[in-house]
Scaffold this active site. Structure first.
Site, PDB file in Angstrom:
ATOM      1  N   LYS A 166      19.375 -44.471  -8.785  1.00  0.00           N
ATOM      2  CA  LYS A 166      18.869 -44.198  -7.433  1.00  0.00           C
ATOM      3  C   LYS A 166      17.359 -44.374  -7.335  1.00  0.00           C
ATOM      4  O   LYS A 166      16.828 -44.611  -6.257  1.00  0.00           O
ATOM      5  CB  LYS A 166      19.294 -42.807  -6.989  1.00  0.00           C
ATOM      6  CG  LYS A 166      20.801 -42.728  -6.758  1.00  0.00           C
ATOM      7  CD  LYS A 166      21.244 -41.440  -6.137  1.00  0.00           C
ATOM      8  CE  LYS A 166      22.724 -41.465  -5.811  1.00  0.00           C
ATOM      9  NZ  LYS A 166      23.574 -41.563  -7.034  1.00  0.00           N
TER      10      LYS A 166
HETATM   11  C1  LIG Z   1      24.867 -42.077  -7.040  1.00  0.00           C
HETATM   12  C2  LIG Z   1      25.434 -42.453  -8.367  1.00  0.00           C
HETATM   13  C3  LIG Z   1      26.589 -43.279  -8.481  1.00  0.00           C
HETATM   14  C4  LIG Z   1      27.379 -43.738  -7.261  1.00  0.00           C
HETATM   15  O1  LIG Z   1      26.700 -44.671  -6.491  1.00  0.00           O
HETATM   16  P1  LIG Z   1      27.142 -44.958  -4.971  1.00  0.00           P
HETATM   17  O2  LIG Z   1      26.080 -45.796  -4.405  1.00  0.00           O
HETATM   18  O3  LIG Z   1      27.244 -43.609  -4.311  1.00  0.00           O
HETATM   19  O4  LIG Z   1      28.474 -45.644  -5.024  1.00  0.00           O
HETATM   20  C5  LIG Z   1      27.013 -43.646  -9.743  1.00  0.00           C
HETATM   21  N1  LIG Z   1      26.368 -43.213 -10.855  1.00  0.00           N
HETATM   22  C6  LIG Z   1      25.279 -42.413 -10.794  1.00  0.00           C
HETATM   23  C7  LIG Z   1      24.633 -41.963 -12.055  1.00  0.00           C
HETATM   24  C8  LIG Z   1      24.762 -42.019  -9.555  1.00  0.00           C
HETATM   25  O5  LIG Z   1      23.680 -41.219  -9.508  1.00  0.00           O
END
Ligand SMILES: *Cc1c(COP(=O)(O)O)cnc(C)c1O
Length: 463
Positions: free
Chosen positions: A110
């Site tokens: 993120k």
């Molecule tokens: C947010 C997150 C996901 C999922 O991603 P999306 O965009 O919600 O599909 C997968 N792995 C980690 C470590 C995350 O923080």
């Protein structure tokens, strides 16, 4: 480039308005009016480093709304905080490839979007001479990445609610050790749902919302999708250079459909991606959809990959918009039906796949642990539990003729307990996490009550 709503209820707006709007005012999600075809640029882009490529991809969606030199500065600043200068390094691993998306300040993918979004907000607000107060609730990971993106920025404050003692100690410290004046951590004496309810009530208080200029950084902001498109090109190019092949399959551990939707757009733009492999944990609403055409709500289960523990995927509406032939009316009635009944059904026709671009599968808790262990035993590499779900699904359903690139979405040190449970060994440590233990913290504990949170925000802003 102009932007519109999936539900057709807003006038076309430029990029910076789309970023500031977040969710479209008609309840839909914001999308660009068209997806640029970049096929003719692919050869020139293949050898670019990450910031150069980010500039090429993003400038096609921004147009003249931000000057070229300013966009370049925003990108450079956003990725200078990454500990690996390649930003998203690709490594070979036991018959497939892994793209490490966790070299940002909070060790999760993120950061790639939220570092960019923080600088973008600061830039837009500076131009407009406006202020913004970001308000959000987190169950763990998104909060720390949002705080890391906003800390120390001018004209912008961030208030993040987390459920007191119900996030992991590491997640809590990643948030509460940030002492910048513009960061306010609030521990709610209640659950994550209480936090979400409070945020919703504050956003629905129109007078409060406009007086205090409230904004969100949740995964529906278009700028987050845009930043994520870049690494699909980058990763595909690295794998093609290593293998001499023409196309690649990319596997994405998924929750809210934000990450994989960026891959879907990259593929639409002309990135050399054959198939996207969508991987879910036991919360499998998305994989069931791509297997059966039925999108139906279920109850949320707790798993070893908590950032994927969701039932309604907030970005799925964007995908459905294209699936329904860019027909806003049909999309709108379909979403209303889903809100009413909790289920919608798409029938692509007898025995045809739901989508030829996306295949899907899920991995249970047991499979997650087995995959962490078998990868460690074979190659000495430690996967985090989210990445392990992806690797397990890619191994089960990925086509073998083309190379497969799995996205690694978090550093294993963030989920040390699960890694230890799976392998019997301590997860590799990370200096950023080890260092957290000795830092001072700042956080305010409040009851799970909207009025209390509202008056806390008022008192901190002093207006
Ligand atoms: C947010 C997150 C996901 C999922 O991603 P999306 O965009 O919600 O599909 C997968 N792995 C980690 C470590 C995350 O923080």
């Amino acid at each position: 480039m102009k932007y519109m709503s999936t539900r057709g209820g807003i006038e076309p707006i430029p990029f910076s308005d789309a970023v500031m709007m977040g969710l479209a005012t008609d309840g839909g999600l914001i999308l660009p009016a068209e997806i640029p075809d970049v096929t003719r640029h692919i050869d020139a882009w293949k050898r670019m480093d990450y910031p150069d490529l980010a500039f090429e991809v993003m400038s096609r969606y921004i147009g003249n709304d931000i000057s070229k030199s300013e966009l370049r500065a925003i990108i450079d600043e956003s990725y200078s905080t990454f500990s690996d200068k390649r930003v998203a390094p690709v490594i070979p691993l036991d018959g497939y490839y892994l793209m490490e998306l966790f070299h940002g300040p909070t060790l999760a993918f993120k950061d790639i979007a939220l570092q960019f979004l923080g600088n973008l907000f600061a830039h837009i607000l500076d131009h407009r001479q406006e202020n913004l107060n970001i308000l959000g609730a987190t169950s763990g990971d998104t909060g720390s990445a949002a705080i890391a993106g906003i800390r120390g920025k001018k004209r912008i404050n961030i208030f993040i609610l987390h459920p007191h003692r119900r996030v992991s100690p590491i997640q809590e410290r990643q948030m509460t050790t940030v002492l910048d004046d513009n960061v306010f951590n609030i521990a709610i004496d209640g659950s994550f749902d209480d936090g979400q309810r409070i945020i919703k009530e504050l956003f629905n208080d129109i007078g409060f919302k406009s007086k205090y200029r409230l904004g969100a950084v949740n995964s529906v902001n278009w700028a987050r999708i845009l930043a994520q498109i870049v690494y699909y090109f980058y990763g595909a190019f690295r794998v093609l250079a290593k293998t001499g092949k023409k196309r690649v399959n990319i596997c994405v551990p998924s929750g809210n459909f934000g990450n994989i939707f960026a891959g879907y757009l990259a593929r639409k733009m002309g990135a050399p991606i054959e198939t996207l492999i969508l991987a879910t944990n036991e919360n499998d609403i998305l994989s069931r959809f791509f297997q059966t055409g039925v999108y139906g709500k279920d109850t949320v289960r707790e798993t070893y990959s908590p950032s994927m523990d969701i039932q309604i995927a907030s970005n799925f509406e964007r995908y459905l918009f294209y699936y329904l032939g860019e027909d806003c009316e049909r999309l709108r009635s379909t979403m209303i039906e889903f809100e009413k009944t909790g289920v919608i059904t798409m029938k692509p026709g007898e025995s045809a796949p739901v989508d030829t671009a996306i295949v899907a599968g899920s991995g249970s808790n047991a499979v997650t642990l087995e995959t962490i262990k078998s990868c460690y035993d074979k190659s000495g590499y430690t996967l985090d539990p989210h990445t392990a779900v992806g690797v397990a699904v890619a191994k089960k359903i990925g086509a073998k003729e083309l190379p497969t690139l799995c996205l690694a979405t978090a550093h294993p040190a963030k989920f040390a307990d699960t890694v230890k449970l799976a392998s019997g060994f301590e997860a590799p440590s990370h200096e950023m996490i080890a260092g957290l233990e000795h830092l001072p913290t700042r956080c305010t504990l409040l009851p799970a009550n909207t009025a209390e949170v509202r008056s806390f925000i008022r008192s901190q802003l002093g207006i």
